[in-house]
Design a protein around this motif. Structure first.
Motif, PDB file in Angstrom:
ATOM      1  N   VAL A   1       0.857  -1.188   0.000  1.00 48.31           N
ATOM      2  CA  VAL A   1       0.000   0.000   0.000  1.00 48.31           C
ATOM      3  C   VAL A   1       0.888   1.231   0.000  1.00 48.31           C
ATOM      4  O   VAL A   1       1.962   1.243   0.615  1.00 48.31           O
ATOM      5  CB  VAL A   1      -0.966  -0.007   1.204  1.00 48.31           C
ATOM      6  N   SER A   2       0.435   2.259  -0.733  1.00 52.82           N
ATOM      7  CA  SER A   2       1.228   3.486  -0.803  1.00 52.82           C
ATOM      8  C   SER A   2       0.340   4.692  -0.541  1.00 52.82           C
ATOM      9  O   SER A   2      -0.858   4.663  -0.815  1.00 52.82           O
ATOM     10  CB  SER A   2       1.882   3.611  -2.179  1.00 52.82           C
ATOM     11  N   SER A   3       0.948   5.750  -0.002  1.00 51.77           N
ATOM     12  CA  SER A   3       0.191   6.987   0.220  1.00 51.77           C
ATOM     13  C   SER A   3       1.014   8.152  -0.287  1.00 51.77           C
ATOM     14  O   SER A   3       2.239   8.092  -0.297  1.00 51.77           O
ATOM     15  CB  SER A   3      -0.136   7.156   1.702  1.00 51.77           C
ATOM     16  N   SER A   4       0.305   9.221  -0.673  1.00 53.86           N
ATOM     17  CA  SER A   4       1.000  10.231  -1.457  1.00 53.86           C
ATOM     18  C   SER A   4       0.556  11.650  -1.146  1.00 53.86           C
ATOM     19  O   SER A   4      -0.499  11.899  -0.553  1.00 53.86           O
ATOM     20  CB  SER A   4       0.756   9.929  -2.938  1.00 53.86           C
ATOM     21  N   GLY A   5       1.379  12.576  -1.608  1.00 54.16           N
ATOM     22  CA  GLY A   5       1.049  13.984  -1.553  1.00 54.16           C
ATOM     23  C   GLY A   5      -0.092  14.331  -2.495  1.00 54.16           C
ATOM     24  O   GLY A   5      -0.603  15.449  -2.485  1.00 54.16           O
ATOM     25  N   ASP A   6      -0.503  13.370  -3.341  1.00 49.26           N
ATOM     26  CA  ASP A   6      -1.669  13.601  -4.201  1.00 49.26           C
ATOM     27  C   ASP A   6      -2.969  13.230  -3.482  1.00 49.26           C
ATOM     28  O   ASP A   6      -4.024  13.122  -4.104  1.00 49.26           O
ATOM     29  CB  ASP A   6      -1.519  12.852  -5.533  1.00 49.26           C
TER      30      ASP A   6
ATOM     31  N   CYS B   1      -6.419  -1.265  -6.269  1.00 50.48           N
ATOM     32  CA  CYS B   1      -7.436  -0.247  -6.058  1.00 50.48           C
ATOM     33  C   CYS B   1      -6.786   1.045  -5.630  1.00 50.48           C
ATOM     34  O   CYS B   1      -5.619   1.065  -5.223  1.00 50.48           O
ATOM     35  CB  CYS B   1      -8.468  -0.691  -5.024  1.00 50.48           C
ATOM     36  N   SER B   2      -7.570   2.104  -5.732  1.00 50.56           N
ATOM     37  CA  SER B   2      -7.065   3.420  -5.382  1.00 50.56           C
ATOM     38  C   SER B   2      -8.188   4.242  -4.772  1.00 50.56           C
ATOM     39  O   SER B   2      -9.326   4.165  -5.221  1.00 50.56           O
ATOM     40  CB  SER B   2      -6.541   4.105  -6.645  1.00 50.56           C
ATOM     41  N   VAL B   3      -7.866   4.974  -3.717  1.00 58.03           N
ATOM     42  CA  VAL B   3      -8.833   5.947  -3.187  1.00 58.03           C
ATOM     43  C   VAL B   3      -8.236   7.309  -3.461  1.00 58.03           C
ATOM     44  O   VAL B   3      -7.205   7.677  -2.890  1.00 58.03           O
ATOM     45  CB  VAL B   3      -9.042   5.771  -1.666  1.00 58.03           C
ATOM     46  N   ASN B   4      -8.865   8.050  -4.372  1.00 61.37           N
ATOM     47  CA  ASN B   4      -8.222   9.271  -4.836  1.00 61.37           C
ATOM     48  C   ASN B   4      -8.232  10.389  -3.820  1.00 61.37           C
ATOM     49  O   ASN B   4      -7.230  11.061  -3.622  1.00 61.37           O
ATOM     50  CB  ASN B   4      -8.848   9.738  -6.147  1.00 61.37           C
ATOM     51  N   LYS B   5      -9.338  10.605  -3.166  1.00 64.34           N
ATOM     52  CA  LYS B   5      -9.373  11.624  -2.116  1.00 64.34           C
ATOM     53  C   LYS B   5      -9.460  10.919  -0.765  1.00 64.34           C
ATOM     54  O   LYS B   5     -10.421  11.095  -0.016  1.00 64.34           O
ATOM     55  CB  LYS B   5     -10.563  12.576  -2.335  1.00 64.34           C
ATOM     56  N   ALA B   6      -8.466  10.135  -0.483  1.00 65.11           N
ATOM     57  CA  ALA B   6      -8.471   9.392   0.774  1.00 65.11           C
ATOM     58  C   ALA B   6      -8.514  10.355   1.957  1.00 65.11           C
ATOM     59  O   ALA B   6      -9.166  10.108   2.960  1.00 65.11           O
ATOM     60  CB  ALA B   6      -7.239   8.509   0.859  1.00 65.11           C
ATOM     61  N   HIS B   7      -7.769  11.448   1.821  1.00 64.97           N
ATOM     62  CA  HIS B   7      -7.792  12.527   2.813  1.00 64.97           C
ATOM     63  C   HIS B   7      -7.881  13.820   2.041  1.00 64.97           C
ATOM     64  O   HIS B   7      -7.655  13.861   0.830  1.00 64.97           O
ATOM     65  CB  HIS B   7      -6.512  12.505   3.660  1.00 64.97           C
ATOM     66  N   SER B   8      -8.181  14.898   2.752  1.00 63.30           N
ATOM     67  CA  SER B   8      -8.303  16.171   2.049  1.00 63.30           C
ATOM     68  C   SER B   8      -6.941  16.816   1.775  1.00 63.30           C
ATOM     69  O   SER B   8      -6.840  17.779   1.029  1.00 63.30           O
ATOM     70  CB  SER B   8      -9.191  17.133   2.844  1.00 63.30           C
ATOM     71  N   GLN B   9      -5.906  16.279   2.421  1.00 67.41           N
ATOM     72  CA  GLN B   9      -4.553  16.783   2.157  1.00 67.41           C
ATOM     73  C   GLN B   9      -3.582  15.603   2.067  1.00 67.41           C
ATOM     74  O   GLN B   9      -3.995  14.451   2.094  1.00 67.41           O
ATOM     75  CB  GLN B   9      -4.122  17.740   3.278  1.00 67.41           C
TER      76      GLN B   9
ATOM     77  N   SER C   1      -4.459   5.104   8.139  1.00 62.27           N
ATOM     78  CA  SER C   1      -3.746   6.170   7.436  1.00 62.27           C
ATOM     79  C   SER C   1      -3.904   7.469   8.216  1.00 62.27           C
ATOM     80  O   SER C   1      -4.815   7.607   9.032  1.00 62.27           O
ATOM     81  CB  SER C   1      -4.306   6.348   6.024  1.00 62.27           C
ATOM     82  N   CYS C   2      -3.025   8.417   7.951  1.00 62.58           N
ATOM     83  CA  CYS C   2      -3.199   9.735   8.548  1.00 62.58           C
ATOM     84  C   CYS C   2      -2.646  10.794   7.612  1.00 62.58           C
ATOM     85  O   CYS C   2      -1.883  10.498   6.693  1.00 62.58           O
ATOM     86  CB  CYS C   2      -2.553   9.818   9.923  1.00 62.58           C
TER      87      CYS C   2
ATOM     88  N   GLY D   1      -4.956  16.252   9.601  1.00 67.95           N
ATOM     89  CA  GLY D   1      -5.093  15.959  11.025  1.00 67.95           C
ATOM     90  C   GLY D   1      -5.873  14.691  11.313  1.00 67.95           C
ATOM     91  O   GLY D   1      -5.848  14.175  12.436  1.00 67.95           O
ATOM     92  N   ASP D   2      -6.564  14.166  10.303  1.00 65.58           N
ATOM     93  CA  ASP D   2      -7.415  12.994  10.518  1.00 65.58           C
ATOM     94  C   ASP D   2      -6.645  11.680  10.456  1.00 65.58           C
ATOM     95  O   ASP D   2      -5.607  11.574   9.796  1.00 65.58           O
ATOM     96  CB  ASP D   2      -8.511  12.929   9.449  1.00 65.58           C
ATOM     97  N   ILE D   3      -7.216  10.719  11.150  1.00 61.97           N
ATOM     98  CA  ILE D   3      -6.752   9.336  11.047  1.00 61.97           C
ATOM     99  C   ILE D   3      -7.916   8.551  10.464  1.00 61.97           C
ATOM    100  O   ILE D   3      -9.065   8.749  10.883  1.00 61.97           O
ATOM    101  CB  ILE D   3      -6.384   8.789  12.437  1.00 61.97           C
ATOM    102  N   LYS D   4      -7.634   7.677   9.500  1.00 62.26           N
ATOM    103  CA  LYS D   4      -8.715   6.861   8.954  1.00 62.26           C
ATOM    104  C   LYS D   4      -8.349   5.395   9.052  1.00 62.26           C
ATOM    105  O   LYS D   4      -7.177   5.027   8.924  1.00 62.26           O
ATOM    106  CB  LYS D   4      -8.991   7.239   7.495  1.00 62.26           C
TER     107      LYS D   4
END
Lengths: 502, 336
Positions: free
Chosen positions: B266-271, B294-302, B319-320, B324-327
């Motif tokens: 799994v990867s997370s990004s500045g996008d 799979c991909s979640v495009n707006k996983a977080h707002s930042q 994820s965080c 400020g959120d944790i999901k």
């Protein structure tokens, strides 16, 4: 517009003695500027502005050229290249910006070129029939450098001493001395200081552990990073280099009837940070405007001088040593017990055991702890609390000592601290191994050569006690206190936090 | 097909949330952030709640946290140049040690598998190895100055006592203990920019890395005398980049995690996205390929700073983000 250059400081404490010697020698004479890098931190950067002459009413522009130079453009359109400001070693000492190291503070005032310049001036004065205006040039060679040079040219220590004497004298140096003579004073005085601290230990909690002060890399790190937490523990006894400085500019100057500023004193050291030490304002004579040590060159820089002269040391004719401070006794260069970093623990422990425990020891048992660079010596006499001392070399071991001292949990009375792993024989200024030879083998050769010197106790070293008494008036005198001791200064941390980087 | 389903969103930190870490038994999630706190989250019934908040350990941002393998300690790395070690006693955490020595911001901290060593790294370019003594004291065993820039992350091999680090100098380095000190035995070069994170797979013979160059790289270990004929020196393994996963993230990839349960990456990004990859069935070990699952495009707002698989519950993900959120997510494979 404000533009700043940064240059990168390798840190000897972090790197031990590795590749910095080569880097530094390549830099020689110029500051090494690296690309602007937004991840440079306050403690890794040095801010090196250009000098701008301020004239009222004049508004101009500064343009940065492709090559990084700065052009000033006046309102009249006249272009002029701005000079780069120079950083002296003193600037570095006064700045908390980096945990030093002279390694790359490039040091125009301290290189073999500077020695050559003085020798040339002397030669010119002589040619002009003005020989009495010459400066007396004194070179004091450290035993670790001599061992490194002996290893490089595959010579014995005694042979190396005579040939180096020949080499320097033929270049025009007047006196070639051995800093071991000064180390006698440093060792004797450290022992005296230890006993003094022991007496104070009932009322003063910051006397132990007494931390050795001969390593300038360690001193600089302590002053810049740990300040008042650590400084009271550091032995005030001067290093052999700086006592040599006093011997040459005070005792020898008097003996020779020459004012100290007419003597140019060069030391040959295994360590770049010795250049920093020599530059400390504590070792500057305001009256005569002269330093106790004017110039420090490393073992590697002596190798460069030999290369420049186009000779190998083995081809240099030896010259007998005829100095005011005995260097050879019965044909041997003498040394001290206790290893290549000066033997501070060895001497302090032996002295303390006999003075405090009333129990002279024949042989100290060194117990290796976490690694080879962390060893412990305990001397115990029934009915009395034991004396515990340690050697801690290299940054990782220094860390543990410092953190323990800070937390009041350091069990030692004395710690011989050296910044370089394996100590001074492995200093950053030592000569690099030849092609095909690894660092470890070279270090072993240097250590073996160093250990081949017969050792004596400082009070039995020929001439030492005579000079001590004649010059300083005996142990504990006011003059001994002034001449053989120094002080340390906390360097305030810079508080300007640059932009945070994740 | 597969998808990531958001199980819950926790209002984690009042500033950026920097890192999330599951405890070894997978029952607790720790998070840390710019608000200088560490929060411990656990389940009460169906709900995830904040069990406790660790404060006053640090003066500045807490950048990363690491659970000890026994689950009884948390080490936290902070921009205040220190590392704090917290001991869990009857549900409460108490700061038992503050490790000083780094010159400035500590970026990451990691316990070795045995729990007897702790590695830290910093913007001061150094990697430190600390030994845990019997009386819960920490002694510096090594200071490694191999990197030429800010060191972003350290992680231990899950099988052997080998440490890996990655840096702003674009490289990954590996360290092992020699006779008297730790030494760097491998430098992995291929990324074009900062390497933000590295993680080993379950076998310890593969490493994944992610970078500011928007790629993920897979590195394979080749031991001396390997069948493939990859050149090694002495008794050291050679690590070779065998796969580059590119073209998926639009911006810097901050975190990557390799599930030791099912091998999913799994990867997370500045996008702001989270993506899951799976090694293609039957792919060659020496030239593997990875399929986006799979991909979640707006996983977080930042920016999504951290993403981590639960070590016990397959497919559970935390994820965080800078928001400020944790999901907490569930990976659901709809392919039968």
């Amino acid at each position: 517009m404000q533009s700043l250059f940064y240059f990168h400081f390798p840190c000897m404490l972090h790197n031990g003695s590795c590749d910095l010697a080569i880097m530094a020698s390549n830099f020689s004479g110029a500051l090494q500027l690296t690309d602007l890098n937004d991840f440079i931190t306050p403690s890794q950067e040095c801010i090196k502005p250009v000098t701008i002459e301020r004239k009222p009413g004049k508004v101009g522009k500064i343009r940065i050229e492709d090559d990084g130079s700065y052009m000033e453009i006046t309102n009249e359109g006249v272009e002029r290249k701005l000079q780069k400001a120079k950083i002296t070693l003193n600037d570095c000492l006064a700045c908390s910006g980096c945990i030093t190291s002279a390694e790359s503070v490039l040091i125009t005032q301290q290189s073999q070129d500077e020695l050559y310049k003085v020798l040339q001036e002397n030669a010119q004065l002589l040619q002009a029939g003005n020989g009495e205006a010459q400066r007396t040039v004194v070179v004091s060679i450290s035993p670790q450098s001599r061992a490194s040079i002996a290893a490089k040219y595959k010579l014995s220590i005694n042979d190396t001493a005579l040939r180096l004497n020949g080499f320097f004298q033929r270049l025009g140096v007047h006196h070639v001395l051995d800093t071991t003579f000064a180390r006698n004073f440093s060792l004797l005085e450290s022992c005296q200081e230890f006993i003094q601290r022991f007496k104070e230990s009932e009322t003063n909690k910051t006397v132990f552990p007494m931390l050795a002060s001969a390593c300038p890399g360690w001193i600089c790190y302590a002053e810049k990073t740990h300040g008042t937490y650590i400084l009271p523990y550091i032995s005030t006894t001067k290093s052999p280099q700086q006592i040599m400085g006093s011997l040459v500019k005070d005792y020898l100057a008097n003996q020779l009837g020459i004012p100290p500023d007419k003597i140019y004193h060069v030391t040959v050291m295994p360590c770049y940070d010795k250049k920093l030490e020599a530059s400390r304002s504590d070792f500057y004579n305001d009256m005569y405007r002269t330093r106790d040590v004017d110039c420090v060159i490393t073992s590697g820089e002596v190798e460069k001088m030999l290369e420049q002269e186009g000779v190998s040391l083995s081809q240099v004719e030896p010259l007998p040593l005829t100095s005011n401070f005995p260097c050879l006794v019965n044909g041997d260069v003498l040394s001290h017990m206790g290893g290549g970093s000066g033997g501070y623990l060895e001497h302090v422990m032996r002295f303390a055991a006999s003075q405090i425990l009333g129990h002279p020891v024949d042989r100290l048992q060194y117990k290796t702890l976490r690694n080879q660079d962390f060893q412990e010596v305990t001397v115990e006499v029934s009915g009395k609390p034991p004396l515990k001392m340690a050697l801690a070399y290299g940054f990782r071991n220094i860390q543990n000592i410092v953190q323990k001292v800070k937390r009041g949990k350091c069990p030692y009375h004395f710690v011989e601290i050296m910044a370089c792993p394996s100590g001074c024989n492995n200093g950053g200024g030592q000569i690099r191994p030849d092609d095909g030879e690894n660092n470890k083998d070279r270090l072993q050769t240097v250590t073996d050569l160093y250990n081949s010197m017969p050792s004596v106790t400082p009070d039995n070293y020929s001439g030492v006690m005579d000079v001590y008494n004649e010059w300083l008036g005996g142990f504990g005198s006011e003059k001994a206190r002034t001449i053989l001791h120094t002080q340390y200064h906390e360097v305030e941390k810079m508080t300007n936090a640059l932009a945070i980087k994740w | 097909m597969a998808k990531l389903e958001c199980v819950t969103t926790l209002e984690g930190h009042v500033d950026r949330a920097w890192c999330v870490a599951w405890n070894p038994s997978g029952t607790l999630l720790a998070s840390c952030g710019g608000d200088k706190t560490i929060k411990i989250w656990g389940q009460e019934g169906e709900n995830w709640v904040c069990k406790t908040v660790l404060t006053e350990g640090h003066q500045r941002t807490v950048r990363k946290i690491s659970w000890s393998p026994c689950g009884n300690y948390i080490a936290s790395a902070s921009f205040d140049a220190t590392v704090a070690v917290w001991s869990r006693k009857e549900g409460d955490f108490e700061c038992i040690a503050t490790l000083e020595g780094h010159e400035n911001e500590v970026k990451s901290v990691a316990w070795s598998v045995s729990g007897s060593l702790l590695a830290t790294c910093s913007r001061d370019k150094s990697v430190w190895i600390w030994e845990v003594t019997e009386d819960e004291d920490f002694e510096c065993a090594s200071v490694l100055s191999s990197h030429t820039q800010d060191v972003k992350h350290v992680t231990w091999n899950p099988i052997k006592e080998v440490l890996a680090s990655c840096s702003y100098d674009d490289t990954i380095k590996m360290f092992k203990e020699e006779i008297d000190d730790w030494t760097c035995f491998a430098t992995l070069e291929s990324h074009q920019s900062t390497v933000w994170k590295i993680c080993f797979d379950q076998s310890g013979s593969r490493l994944a890395s992610c970078s500011d160059d928007k790629t993920i790289k897979i590195w394979q270990e080749y031991l001396p005398d390997n069948q493939e004929g990859v050149v090694t020196t002495g008794n050291n393994a050679t690590w070779k980049c065998v796969c580059t996963i590119s073209g998926y993230h639009d911006r810097v990839i901050y975190d990557i995690d390799w599930s030791h349960l099912n091998g999913l990456l799994v990867s997370s990004s500045g996008d702001d996205s989270i993506k899951v990859f799976k090694e293609t069935d039957g792919s060659d070990k020496n030239a593997p390929s990875f399929t986006p699952m799979c991909s979640v495009n707006k996983a977080h707002s930042q920016d999504v700073n951290s993403v981590v698989w639960n070590p016990k519950v397959e497919g559970l993900l935390a994820s965080c983000s800078d928001d400020g959120d944790i999901k907490i997510w569930k990976y659901i494979c709809t392919d039968e």
